[in-house]
Design an enzyme around this catalytic site. Structure first.
Site, short mmCIF file in Angstrom:
data_model
loop_
_atom_site.label_atom_id
_atom_site.label_comp_id
_atom_site.label_asym_id
_atom_site.label_seq_id
_atom_site.Cartn_x
_atom_site.Cartn_y
_atom_site.Cartn_z
N ASP A 41 0.90 -1.28 0.10
CA ASP A 41 0.03 -0.08 -0.05
C ASP A 41 0.88 1.15 -0.01
O ASP A 41 1.96 1.12 0.41
CB ASP A 41 -1.05 -0.02 1.29
CG ASP A 41 -2.21 0.97 1.12
OD1 ASP A 41 -2.18 1.87 0.80
OD2 ASP A 41 -3.40 0.02 0.91
N ASN B 186 -5.99 -5.13 -5.91
CA ASN B 186 -6.83 -4.53 -5.33
C ASN B 186 -6.97 -2.80 -5.22
O ASN B 186 -7.89 -2.31 -4.94
CB ASN B 186 -7.09 -5.13 -3.78
CG ASN B 186 -8.05 -4.18 -3.13
OD1 ASN B 186 -9.18 -4.18 -3.21
ND2 ASN B 186 -7.57 -3.41 -2.05
N TYR C 166 -13.36 7.26 -12.90
CA TYR C 166 -13.56 5.88 -12.07
C TYR C 166 -14.11 4.87 -12.97
O TYR C 166 -13.87 3.68 -13.11
CB TYR C 166 -14.21 6.11 -10.98
CG TYR C 166 -14.28 4.98 -9.86
CD1 TYR C 166 -13.27 4.78 -9.15
CD2 TYR C 166 -15.40 4.05 -10.01
CE1 TYR C 166 -13.41 3.62 -8.36
CE2 TYR C 166 -15.48 2.82 -9.02
CZ TYR C 166 -14.76 2.84 -8.35
OH TYR C 166 -14.50 1.61 -7.42
N LYS D 271 -12.38 1.22 -14.42
CA LYS D 271 -12.82 -0.11 -13.97
C LYS D 271 -13.41 -0.88 -15.11
O LYS D 271 -13.43 -2.05 -15.13
CB LYS D 271 -14.00 0.00 -12.75
CG LYS D 271 -13.48 0.71 -11.77
CD LYS D 271 -12.23 -0.32 -10.94
CE LYS D 271 -12.13 0.33 -9.59
NZ LYS D 271 -10.91 -0.40 -9.04
N ILE E 189 -19.73 -1.25 -0.82
CA ILE E 189 -19.16 -2.11 0.28
C ILE E 189 -18.55 -1.14 1.53
O ILE E 189 -18.29 -0.06 1.23
CB ILE E 189 -17.74 -2.81 0.07
CG1 ILE E 189 -18.14 -3.63 -1.18
CG2 ILE E 189 -17.35 -3.77 1.05
CD1 ILE E 189 -19.22 -4.82 -1.25
N THR F 185 -16.44 0.35 3.38
CA THR F 185 -14.99 0.66 3.37
C THR F 185 -14.60 2.25 3.59
O THR F 185 -15.67 2.91 3.08
CB THR F 185 -14.46 0.16 2.03
OG1 THR F 185 -14.91 0.99 1.06
CG2 THR F 185 -14.75 -1.22 1.81
#
Length: 251
Positions: free
Chosen positions: A37, A90, A156, A160, A189, A191
């Site tokens: 990360d 990810n 975005y 994707k 989700i 997050t």
């Protein structure tokens, strides 16, 4: 479970959310994990959580938009644990919401660099390492925004959709080489990324109601799908964009 005992796994974006949950799950299943990360503190905390649970992991700082840092990440997995068997690419950012005509060049360039080029750089380095092992499995984190459109998120959504297309191409290239490659397409989700855009209770409620199951998904639910895709239980699954989205794209 022990399904990944003796395996080496890379997880990018491992400092929080789906990445952290997946790194913990791979470690719990016996894998040696390289957690990566740009968020050093968060990534090191993920490794501490894995250590505390009796797993094995190391942290590698990496900005996936920089090819040399992605190459170094894969080299770390090979030097630390002897090879690479599975990878969950990810890492991603949402960028700043704005319609196409108002999306800044900075937002466009950075979002594409992290979300799309980052996955390309990762596969470019991971596939040769997996060929050295004779087999492997890769999961690229896309999104429901890789399957359907969303207003005010041009970069975005484009990134994707690109991940989904690139996943299919790479999967076909590797189909006879023992490497399976799939894309995970999460819905909404719970997050940090989603929390940043749902700070208002009304907005949060609207997102929950937009999900047919009327709730956010949990990072652990995405980790379960990721581990399945990387396991022998999914041995006939490749080139797919798997929507784990509470029914969003069925609407």
């Amino acid at each position: 479970m022990g399904e990944f005992v003796g395996k080496v796994a890379i997880v990018t974006g491992a400092s929080s959310g789906i990445g952290r949950a997946s790194a913990l799950a791979f470690a719990a299943a016996g894998a040696n994990v390289v957690a990566a990360d740009v968020d050093v503190a968060g990534g090191e905390e993920t490794v501490r959580l894995i250590d505390a649970a009796g797993g094995t992991a190391v942290f590698q700082g990496a900005d996936v938009s920089r090819v040399e840092e992605v190459d170094a990440l894969v080299q770390r997995a090979v030097s630390e644990y002897g090879g690479l068997d599975v990878a969950f690419n990810n890492a991603g950012i949402e960028g700043t919401m704005a319609p196409v005509t108002e999306c800044t060049l900075e937002t466009w360039d950075r979002t594409i660099a992290v979300n799309l080029s980052g996955v390309f750089y990762a596969m470019r380095a991971e596939i040769p390492a997996m060929l050295d092992r004779g087999a492997g499995a890769i999961v690229n984190c896309a999104s429901i925004a890789g399957l359907v459109g969303f207003p005010a998120l041009p970069a975005y959504v484009a990134s994707k959709h690109g991940v989904v297309g690139m996943t299919k191409s790479a999967a076909l290239e590797c189909a006879t080489q023992g490497i399976r490659i799939n894309a995970l397409c999460p819905g909404v989700i719970d997050t940090p990324m989603v929390q940043r855009v749902t700070t208002d209770e009304e907005v949060k409620h609207a997102f929950e109601q937009a999900e047919p199951v009327h709730r956010f998904g949990r990072p652990e639910e995405m980790a379960d799908v990721t581990l399945w895709l990387c396991s022998e239980r999914a041995s006939f699954v490749t080139g797919q964009a798997i929507a784990a989205d509470g029914g969003w794209t069925a609407q």
